[in-house]
Design a protein around this motif. Sequence first.
Motif, PDB file in Angstrom:
ATOM      1  N   UNK A  34      -2.123   6.634   0.070  1.00 52.46           N
ATOM      2  CA  UNK A  34      -3.126   7.191  -0.848  1.00 52.46           C
ATOM      3  C   UNK A  34      -4.515   7.162  -0.223  1.00 52.46           C
ATOM      4  N   UNK A  35      -4.719   6.232   0.722  1.00 52.96           N
ATOM      5  CA  UNK A  35      -6.059   6.148   1.320  1.00 52.96           C
ATOM      6  C   UNK A  35      -6.342   7.370   2.203  1.00 52.96           C
ATOM      7  N   UNK A  36      -5.284   8.128   2.560  1.00 53.59           N
ATOM      8  CA  UNK A  36      -5.478   9.314   3.384  1.00 53.59           C
ATOM      9  C   UNK A  36      -5.926  10.523   2.560  1.00 53.59           C
ATOM     10  N   UNK A  37      -5.871  10.372   1.240  1.00 56.17           N
ATOM     11  CA  UNK A  37      -6.276  11.497   0.383  1.00 56.17           C
ATOM     12  C   UNK A  37      -7.776  11.366   0.118  1.00 56.17           C
TER      13      UNK A  37
ATOM     14  N   UNK B 111       0.811  -1.222   0.000  1.00 57.28           N
ATOM     15  CA  UNK B 111       0.000   0.000   0.000  1.00 57.28           C
ATOM     16  C   UNK B 111       0.842   1.269   0.000  1.00 57.28           C
TER      17      UNK B 111
END
Lengths: 349, 685
Positions: free
Chosen positions: B374-377, B28
Motif C-alpha cells: 500500500x505504501x507504493x500507492x 505490511x
Amino acid sequence: MNLFDQLDTTENQALEEISRATGPEILQQLETNYLSRKGILRGFFGQMAALPDEQKPQAGEAINRLKKVIEEKITEQRKILAAAPQTRLPEGFFDISLPGFEKVTGSFHPVYRTMQELSAIFVRLGFNIAYGPEIETEFYNFTALNIPLDHPSRDAFDTFYLSDSSVSNTGRLLLRSHTSPVQVRIMEKTKPPLQVIVPGKVFRPDTPGPSRFPMFHQIEGLMVDENVSFANLKGILSLFIREFFGSETRMRFRPSFFPFTEPSAEVDISCVICGGTGDRCPVCRGEGWLEILGAGMVHPKVFEAVNYDSEKYTGFAFGLGVERMAMLKYSINDIRLFTENHLKFLEQF
Amino acid sequence: MKFTYQWLQEYCSFKLPPSDELAHLLTMHGVKVEHYRPINNNDAYFELEITANRPDCLSVLGVSREVAVITRQDYQPPRLKTLPQRPAKAAGSVKNIITIENTEDCPVYIARVIKNVRVAPSPEWLKKKVADIGLRSVNNIVDITNYVMFEYGEPMHAFDLDRLAPIESGLAEKRIVVRRAKPSALGGEKIVALDGKTYQLTSEMLVIADAREPVAIAGIMGGQSTEVNEQTTNLLLETAYFNPSLIRKTARRLNLSSDSSYRFERGVAPSVIAPASRRAIQLITELAGGEVTEQQIINLLKTKEKTITLRFKRVAQILGCPFQKSEIKRILKGLGFNRLSESAAGIKIKIPDFRNDINAEIDLIEEIARIRGYEQIPTTPPVINLKVEQKNKVDEITELIRPTLAGLAYNEIMTSSFMEEKYQPDFTFWSEQKLIGLLGPEGMEDRFLRNSLCPVLLLANKTNEASERERVIQLFEMAKIYSRPGQEKLMLGLLDNQGFYSLKGTLNALWIKLNLVKNISYHPVQGEINALDSKKMVAILMNTETIGYSGELSPEARGKYETQKNVAVAEIDLEKIISQSDASAVYREFPRQPAIQRDLAVVVDEKIKWEEIKSAVQSKGGSLLESVRFFDLYRGKQVPSHQKSLAFSLYFRHPDRTLTNEEADKIINEIITTLQKQFNATLRT
C-alpha cells in the motif's frame, strides 16, 4: 489651660495618632509635627518663659519626658508596621490578592467534544454530516454491507439483538454494531457525487474493561464519485491525521479485511506518545505505531445493494473510534472514565 | 496461527529474510503478525492474526506461498513425504466403511484404518512442533493429526477403532455414520467431548457416530469414549470437509470452538484434503508403525472452476495510479493464479480452490495492491466539487444548546444507553411500555434500553453527591431514548440539585437563546410521573404541543437515587424543537430613555399565585410599566401564618422622555391600592 494640662492633652493625642499611623510616611509627618524645630513641643519650650521660676525646671523636665515618650512610641510603631504590615487593614487599603467573585462555567464531555472536533475537520474538507438510527435491521447492519449472516466475518461484529423484535423482511432488529449501515441508508436516498461523515453511537456486547465498553462512538466517512481512488483515500486521511494529531504525524496503510470494502486497509499513525520510537512506550507497546482506523474502497456488492452503477462510480469509506481518539488526545487510560461522569473528571475538559 | 521461523524455512526453497524483517513484511502485506518473539539467533516465534477471508494462511504451507510472492521469490511447493497415491493397494483394500446421510453437510470423507500401531510419546522434534503451535503434546498419533493440520490447514481426527461399536449392515462391516444428532423431541443426544465436558446436541448439529451414539461433534471436537490413548492399537483416521456455515452455527450454539472448527468454518481447500490424509498416514506408519488395512474415499464436492477477467485499466482506476502489466502478472502468478488468456486490455485468470475469498475482479485488484504494498500507492487528495449543503438541523440546535448550558455552569455528561429494569416505572412520560430488552450472548434477555434520560442523570448525580456532599451539581446530556423498536428520540436531559426553581431558570435562559420565549409555557402535568413530587412538576409546552417536563424528585425517589438534595430534572424532546425552531431573532427597537426601578414586597394569602399578582400589577401599570420581575418569596416569623411575602421589582419607562419620580410613584400607589383591594394584600416594609 496651663502648660501641664496642655502637655497631658498633647501626649494623649500624639500617642493615639501614632498608634493609628498606617505607614512610615505618616509617622514621618507626625514626627515633624511634634518634634521638629518648628514642632509643637518646641512651642511648649517657648511658653516656659511665662512660668514662675520655681516651675521652670519641672516644666522643662515634663516637656523632655513627653519628647522621649513620643520618640519611643514612633519607634515602636515603626517596628510594628515593619513586622506585620497585614495586621492592620485600615480604610483605603486595597488587597489585590483577594480572589475574584466565584464564577463557574460548565464543560463539554470529552467524547462529544472530540466527536465535534473530528467532524469539523471533515466539514472543512467539504464533507456533510448525516445521522442514522441506533436500532437497526440485519439488512442494513450486515446483509447490505456484504456480511453474510452465518459467516466468520461477522465475528468482528458481535451484536446486541432486541429480544422481542418481530422478524421483518429486513431481518431481525438489533443495536447497530458500527456506523456503516448509515452508508447504505445515505446511498439509497442520494445519488453521487457525495461525501459525507456519520458520527454516532454503536454497541457491541463486550465486557467493560480499560479499553472496551459495550457502547462507544464512531465516525464513518464515505465519498463516492466517478474516479474516486484508493490514492484519494490515502490523500483525505493523510490531511485529516495531520490536522488532528499534528503535522509531524506519520501514517501507514496496512492491508486488512472488511466485507464492505475492497481493497481494505487498517491505518496506523506514528505513536503520539513516544513520537514513534516505541521506546518503552506503554501506549503503543513498543511498536511505535497506533492503529486508529479502518478504511477501504466501497465493495461493488455494497453499490449493487443500493443500485449504484459500480462500473461508473467508485468510492471510499472509513471508520474511526471516537473514544480512542479522545483517549489519545487527552492521555486518558481507561475508557470507563467517560461514562462514570465524575465531575472531577469532566471539569478537566 | 502460530509457527516458528525455522519451521517456515523448512518449507521454503529460498532463504527467508531475517526474522524481524519477515515479521514487518508480513504485517505490511496483509498477514498481520500479532506477536513476534526471537527465540535465539536463528529462530523466532510468530503468531499471525489471520483475517476471516484468508483460511489459506492457516497453514505453514499457505504462509510459505505468501512469503514467496511478498519477497519476490519463485514459489516451489515443498516435497513432503506422503503415502504414495498409487498403487492403491499400498493404502489398504477399499471397503465400504462410511455412511453419509446428508452429503450437503459432508461432501468429502476419507477414512483409513491403520492396524497395529504403537501409541507412544512423540519424538522430540514432534513435541517441539506441537509446542510451537501452542498445543500440549498428547501422544504420537494425536500430535501428528495436529501437526499435519498446521502444515496443510486441514483438520483431521483419529478414532480408536476398537472402541467404535460396529454397525451391522449386510455384507460389509460399517464403521462410521455421518448424520445429524437426534432431535430433542426424540430424546436428543449427548456427548462427552475431549475437553471432558458434556454437550447436549440437537438435530441442527452434525455428528460422527458409531452403531450406538455420537463419537464426535463433526469438525469441532472428538468424543472421549473413542479417544486414542496408550491402549489403542487400531485407528480410524478421518479427513473430511464439512459445511462451513453448519460448523459455525454448531460451534456458536455449543460455545465450543477449536483449531478444527476455526478452519472448517472459514473453508478448507478441497484440494488439500487427500494429500493431508496421505501425509498423516505416512507419519503415523513412520512413527507408530502399523499398516493401512482398509480405506474409503468419498468425494461428492462439486467444484466449479472459477475464472475472473482483470482489466488493466480498472486497476489504475481503483488504485489511483498505473501499474506495470509485468508486475501485475508476476503478482498473480506468485499467488498461484494461473493465466488462461491475455489481451491488451486484460488478463483472464483461473482461481485456485485454496482462495475462496477471490470472487471478482475487485478481489484481484486488492491482491495486486496488497502484494505490491500500500505504501507504493500515492497519496492524492480527491477533487471535490464545491457546493453548499444545508446544515444539519440537529447540529444547528445542539451546537446552540451545548455552549449555552456550559455557560450556565452545566457539565455535559455521557451515559450508557442501557438501564436497569428497576428504573423503568420512574419516568414513563414518553412511554409506559416495558423496556426494550436485549439478548445477551447466552440468548437470554440481560440488558434493557432506557426509556428516559432522567434515571441515568440521577445516577451521575449520585456518584458526585457521594464524593462531595455539599457541591452544586448541574448536568446535561443530549442523547437518545428508546420507547419501542423503531422509535428512538433525541432528548435533552437536565439535572440541577438546587431545586425546581433553579432548573426552571435554566430552562428560561435556554428558551431565550433558542428564541422560543414566546412559544413556551408551563402547565400542570396530565397524569403521573412516578419519581417526581406531584406538587412540583410541570409539563412544558411549545405552542400547543407538549415537548417535555420538569420537576423535583419525590421523597421516595430521593431515597431510590440516594440523594439528600432537592434534585430537579427535566427532559425535552429535541426533535420537536428542531421541527419548529427558527433560530434567527428579529431586531426590535429598544427604548433609550432612563428607567425608574421600584421594589415592592406584599404579604398575601398562601394560595394566591404569583401569576395572579403579576397580571394585576401589569394591567394597572399600563404602558409606562415596562416589566415586573419577581425576586423573593418569604414565609416565616415576620409574616402571619398561612400568608407569604412576595417581593418584586417594577421598571417604569416612558418611550420618548425622562419619566419623573412623581409619575412613577403615582402609578405605584395605584398598584398598591389595587393589590390591597383585589388580594387583601398588605405592604411589607
